[in-house]
Structure formats: structure tokens, C-alpha cells
Design a protein around this motif. Structure first.
Motif, PDB file in Angstrom:
ATOM      1  N   THR A  49       0.798  -1.295  -0.028  1.00 40.05           N
ATOM      2  CA  THR A  49      -0.103  -0.028  -0.062  1.00 40.05           C
ATOM      3  C   THR A  49       0.762   1.358   0.016  1.00 40.05           C
ATOM      4  O   THR A  49       2.120   1.332   0.576  1.00 40.05           O
ATOM      5  CB  THR A  49      -0.909  -0.088   1.316  1.00 40.05           C
ATOM      6  OG1 THR A  49      -0.138   0.101   2.515  1.00 40.05           O
ATOM      7  CG2 THR A  49      -1.748  -1.145   1.165  1.00 40.05           C
ATOM      8  N   PRO A  50       0.288   2.509  -0.492  1.00 39.25           N
ATOM      9  CA  PRO A  50       1.132   3.794  -0.692  1.00 39.25           C
ATOM     10  C   PRO A  50       1.130   4.378   0.527  1.00 39.25           C
ATOM     11  O   PRO A  50       0.485   4.086   1.455  1.00 39.25           O
ATOM     12  CB  PRO A  50       0.396   4.280  -1.760  1.00 39.25           C
ATOM     13  CG  PRO A  50      -1.192   4.064  -1.473  1.00 39.25           C
ATOM     14  CD  PRO A  50      -0.939   2.580  -1.340  1.00 39.25           C
ATOM     15  N   GLU A  51       2.170   5.269   0.701  1.00 38.30           N
ATOM     16  CA  GLU A  51       2.423   6.126   2.054  1.00 38.30           C
ATOM     17  C   GLU A  51       1.193   7.077   1.767  1.00 38.30           C
ATOM     18  O   GLU A  51       0.389   7.454   0.990  1.00 38.30           O
ATOM     19  CB  GLU A  51       3.941   7.108   1.781  1.00 38.30           C
ATOM     20  CG  GLU A  51       5.098   6.173   1.490  1.00 38.30           C
ATOM     21  CD  GLU A  51       6.184   7.037   1.809  1.00 38.30           C
ATOM     22  OE1 GLU A  51       6.048   8.183   1.422  1.00 38.30           O
ATOM     23  OE2 GLU A  51       7.166   6.437   1.953  1.00 38.30           O
ATOM     24  N   LEU A  52       0.977   7.809   3.003  1.00 41.23           N
ATOM     25  CA  LEU A  52      -0.016   8.879   3.416  1.00 41.23           C
ATOM     26  C   LEU A  52       0.546  10.237   2.723  1.00 41.23           C
ATOM     27  O   LEU A  52       1.527  10.404   2.900  1.00 41.23           O
ATOM     28  CB  LEU A  52      -0.068   9.017   5.048  1.00 41.23           C
ATOM     29  CG  LEU A  52      -1.072  10.160   5.357  1.00 41.23           C
ATOM     30  CD1 LEU A  52      -2.381   9.834   4.895  1.00 41.23           C
ATOM     31  CD2 LEU A  52      -0.953  10.482   6.608  1.00 41.23           C
ATOM     32  N   ASP A  53      -0.486  10.742   2.056  1.00 42.30           N
ATOM     33  CA  ASP A  53      -0.204  12.190   1.595  1.00 42.30           C
ATOM     34  C   ASP A  53      -0.697  13.039   2.479  1.00 42.30           C
ATOM     35  O   ASP A  53      -2.026  12.894   2.812  1.00 42.30           O
ATOM     36  CB  ASP A  53      -0.860  12.352   0.146  1.00 42.30           C
ATOM     37  CG  ASP A  53      -0.577  13.445  -0.361  1.00 42.30           C
ATOM     38  OD1 ASP A  53      -0.502  14.608   0.167  1.00 42.30           O
ATOM     39  OD2 ASP A  53      -0.552  13.476  -1.609  1.00 42.30           O
ATOM     40  N   PRO A  54      -0.003  13.970   2.948  1.00 42.80           N
ATOM     41  CA  PRO A  54      -0.559  14.908   4.097  1.00 42.80           C
ATOM     42  C   PRO A  54      -1.723  15.599   3.751  1.00 42.80           C
ATOM     43  O   PRO A  54      -2.650  16.141   4.358  1.00 42.80           O
ATOM     44  CB  PRO A  54       0.829  15.742   4.448  1.00 42.80           C
ATOM     45  CG  PRO A  54       1.618  15.743   3.126  1.00 42.80           C
ATOM     46  CD  PRO A  54       1.513  14.325   2.826  1.00 42.80           C
ATOM     47  N   ALA A  67      -4.909  14.055   4.725  1.00 42.09           N
ATOM     48  CA  ALA A  67      -5.177  14.279   5.921  1.00 42.09           C
ATOM     49  C   ALA A  67      -5.940  15.381   6.370  1.00 42.09           C
ATOM     50  O   ALA A  67      -6.949  15.631   6.895  1.00 42.09           O
ATOM     51  CB  ALA A  67      -3.875  14.019   6.841  1.00 42.09           C
ATOM     52  N   PHE A  68      -4.983  16.712   5.975  1.00 46.94           N
ATOM     53  CA  PHE A  68      -5.617  17.971   6.207  1.00 46.94           C
ATOM     54  C   PHE A  68      -7.080  18.119   5.552  1.00 46.94           C
ATOM     55  O   PHE A  68      -8.107  18.546   6.102  1.00 46.94           O
ATOM     56  CB  PHE A  68      -4.920  18.910   5.366  1.00 46.94           C
ATOM     57  CG  PHE A  68      -3.326  18.955   6.074  1.00 46.94           C
ATOM     58  CD1 PHE A  68      -3.364  19.071   7.446  1.00 46.94           C
ATOM     59  CD2 PHE A  68      -2.444  19.062   5.122  1.00 46.94           C
ATOM     60  CE1 PHE A  68      -2.185  19.042   7.978  1.00 46.94           C
ATOM     61  CE2 PHE A  68      -1.063  19.263   5.846  1.00 46.94           C
ATOM     62  CZ  PHE A  68      -0.898  19.263   7.185  1.00 46.94           C
ATOM     63  N   ALA A  69      -7.395  17.607   4.431  1.00 48.03           N
ATOM     64  CA  ALA A  69      -8.757  17.694   3.845  1.00 48.03           C
ATOM     65  C   ALA A  69      -9.862  16.989   4.690  1.00 48.03           C
ATOM     66  O   ALA A  69     -10.943  17.328   4.586  1.00 48.03           O
ATOM     67  CB  ALA A  69      -8.698  17.097   2.434  1.00 48.03           C
TER      68      ALA A  69
END
Length: 391
Positions: A78-83, A86-88
Motif C-alpha cells: 500500500t502507498p504512503e500517506l499524503d498529508p 489528512a488535512f482535507a
């Protein structure tokens, strides 16, 4: 000079309902919460919330920030978290963990990603360890990891009652928890053990046994995925009534729900109706983790990726569809996880707290703006975040 922002005309849920207030932010902290505050234009920015709900930024206690190894083989990593995601979604604090794969996904990698997210404005902490026992660490021991590595606050997610677990003995659980507890006391951290609980018949018995056979408080263990089935949920209610915290997973799929899992929002309502204390219940997203559905014989049926947006979605569903009290539902994604994780400056709106704020439209229940540590990262439905390689 620190940046100053005055947010006016918001209905503040701190998470307790404060009614309509103004909130003054100085730098990365909340300076004042009051009525009829004014700020000269020359000193900073004034934003009219126009009656929006102001909530604390959500605290997500379980995110596979560096991605995970999918149980469907290497192609399902699975891919990394895109910040920006999270903010959205109103999430301003995350706890990074490893899961099943601690071979191709390492603590070094997790640590680097945590530092990157924190530098990008998303408050990010992490746990040492993974599903496996003995616990893998950065420095050679759980105690030195927690004491000497600033953003390591505990251990997890250590797996029990699951066919992917290393099946630690009760004494091994006690030893790890004892090391983490002492390190936490010395470092001023929680030292909590985040525990992945599978669907095996043992449920929470290893944790009850570890507490019974030691002097450890039950709060040292923080079991998650407690909405996996009704039997596990019932055992979790017992755990909270004994003084512990339990966590419900927001990310799911229709296939997993059909196999017996409860939505986190439904589990929250059922736990409250069964007598679980409202301040002992939390929700987390399990974002970027692989959402697996196994047959009774252990064969993989389906696999998808968890989403950080599920945390706000399940909070909203708890209020709208399950009729959970607004403040109780909000506590489960803000103050309660901050408390069990020992994050004293997170999860509430008050002077000297981190300026992590989420403004929500009261009619549509959609997120308007998100502030993280005093900076608008999401505004009027658009991401303001710009990373090193953003265009």
C-alpha cells in the motif's frame, strides 16, 4: 513576530459546547477563547467563521504512514500517506505504525516518514515495533526507543488473537508493557501498547491475563479493531468497564461488513448503550493499511486500502445516522485518543493548546477550513499545503 489569526463567529466545540465564540491564535498555539475579541488589521488576519462549527483537529491514533505490505503479495503493497489527504479530512495529528510487514517496511522508513510529515505541518508521532514479537526497535530496546527518540511514544501495533500474530506469551506481553511503561514514566510519555486484535476466539483474554498476573494498569494496553464482530465488541465493553480504552476502526469495505464487522459509528453507539464509559472509546482510520477479508480457512478473499478520510466520515455518521450525542462522538476522535496517547497539547480547544482546528459547515456537515499548528492547510474546500515537490 509570530503570526496572529483571529477567528470570529464560530460555534466552538472544545469538545464541550462553548456556544458562539472568537478564537485568537498566536503562532502555533491558541491564545484566547472568548467573545467580542478584536484584532487590529496591522497585527494579523481576521477570518469570519460565519457560524461554522469549530472542532479540535482530529487525532488519528493508527495510520500506516509509510504504507504497508499487502497480504496479497508484493503487488498489493500500500502507498504512503499524503498529508493533503489528512488535512482535507480534518486530521491534524497522526500516529504512525508498522503492521504485518516489518521486513520490507522498516522502523527506519517509518521514522523518516514521520519526520517528513511533521516538517510538512502534520503533527506525527510513531510507535516502535509491529505485529511481531520480539519487538523490533530503532535503538536496540523498547526502553531506549521511547526515552531517547523524541517522536516515539509507545509500542504497536503488537498483534494478538490473530493468525498473523507471533502469539506472544502472557509473560512476554507483561515484559514489553513493563519496559514501555517505565520508559514512558521517565520520558513523560504514555508508553502505551497499541494492540491489534484479530478475530480468533481468544479475543482480549491475553490482555486481561497480563493485567491480572502483573501490577500493570489496564490502560497500558490499547486494543484496536474492536468492531471486528459483536463478540469482540462485547469483550471490549468489559475492558472499558474495568478501566481500559478501546478503539474502533473507521476504514472498512462492504465485503468486510458482510462478514460480521460493525461500522465504527455503529460500534460506538452499541458500546455506549451497553454501558461503556464515553471517555474510554476512540476511533482511528487505519489509513494506508491493507483492509483484508479472509475466509474461515485463512485464505485471502479481498484486499483494499484504508483511508484517512474514514475518520471524519464515521464521526459524521455516528452523529447523523446513529444519533450518538455530538460531544460524545467528537470526544472519540479528539480528546479521548489524545488522552490515552499522552498528547497533552492535542484534542481540545483551549488557551496554550496547539492551534489544530477544523471548521465545519453546520448545514452540510462538510469541512470548510483546517488549521494545523497555526497554519491554514485546507481553506474553502481547497488544499493550501505545498510540499517540496508540489506544483
Amino acid at each position: 513576530m509570530s503570526k496572529i489569526t483571529l477567528i470570529k463567529n464560530a460555534r466552538v466545540y472544545a469538545p464541550r459546547d462553548f456556544g458562539y465564540c472568537d478564537v485568537l491564535v498566536a503562532g502555533d498555539k491558541i491564545a484566547r477563547v472568548d467573545q467580542n475579541l478584536e484584532l487590529p488589521q496591522s497585527l494579523g488576519e481576521t477570518v469570519d467563521a460565519d457560524g461554522a462549527w469549530m472542532l479540535p483537529g482530529l487525532v488519528d491514533s493508527l495510520v500506516h504512514i509509510s504504507g504497508g505490505g499487502g497480504e496479497g503479495g508484493f503487488a498489493s503493497r500500500t502507498p504512503e500517506l499524503d498529508p493533503r489527504e489528512a488535512f482535507a479530512a480534518g486530521v491534524t495529528t497522526v500516529i504512525g505504525v508498522l503492521g504485518t510487514d516489518a521486513t520490507t517496511r522498516t522502523l527506519n522508513e517509518l521514522y523518516g516518514k514521520a519526520r517528513a510529515l511533521d516538517a510538512q505541518g502534520l503533527s506525527c508521532y510513531m510507535h516502535s515495533g509491529s505485529y511481531q514479537f520480539p519487538v523490533n526497535t530503532l535503538t536496540g530496546s523498547v526502553r531506549t526507543d521511547i526515552m531517547l527518540v523524541h517522536n516515539i511514544i509507545g509500542v504497536g501495533e503488537l498483534a494478538i488473537s490473530d493468525h498473523r500474530s507471533s502469539n506472544p506469551s502472557i509473560q512476554e506481553l507483561v515484559r514489553v508493557a513493563s519496559d514501555a511503561r517505565v520508559a514512558g514514566l521517565l520520558a513523560g510519555k504514555s508508553g502505551v501498547i497499541s494492540v491489534h486484535v484479530g478475530g480468533a476466539p481468544g479475543r482480549l483474554e491475553p490482555l486481561f491475563a497480563a493485567v491480572e498476573q502483573s501490577d500493570l494498569p489496564i490502560t497500558q494496553f490499547y486494543p484496536t479493531h474492536m468492531n471486528r464482530n459483536e463478540s469482540l465488541l462485547a469483550h471490549g465493553v468489559e475492558f472499558t468497564c474495568a478501566g481500559g480504552f478501546i478503539d474502533f476502526t473507521a476504514s472498512t469495505t462492504e465485503e468486510i461488513l458482510a462478514s460480521g464487522e460493525l461500522r465504527a459509528s455503529r460500534a460506538l453507539r452499541c458500546a455506549l448503550e451497553a454501558g461503556a464509559p464515553a471517555d474510554r472509546l476512540t476511533l482511528s482510520s487505519d489509513a494506508q493499511g491493507s483492509l483484508t477479508n479472509f475466509c474461515d480457512n485463512g485464505a485471502l478473499q479481498d484486499i483494499e486500502v484504508g483511508s484517512v478520510a474514514s475518520l471524519f466520515d464515521e464521526f459524521r455518521r455516528a452523529v447523523r445516522d446513529e444519533q450518538v450525542d455530538f460531544v460524545m462522538a467528537l470526544q472519540a476522535v479528539t480528546t479521548n485518543p489524545a488522552r490515552v496517547l499522552g498528547l497533552r497539547h492535542k484534542g481540545c480547544i483551549a488557551p496554550r493548546q496547539d492551534a489544530d482546528l477544523c471548521l465545519v459547515d453546520p448545514d452540510s456537515f462538510e469541512i470548510r477550513h483546517v488549521m494545523a499548528r497555526g497554519t491554514w492547510q485546507f481553506f474553502d474546500g481547497h488544499n493550501r499545503f505545498r510540499g517540496a515537490f508540489s506544483r
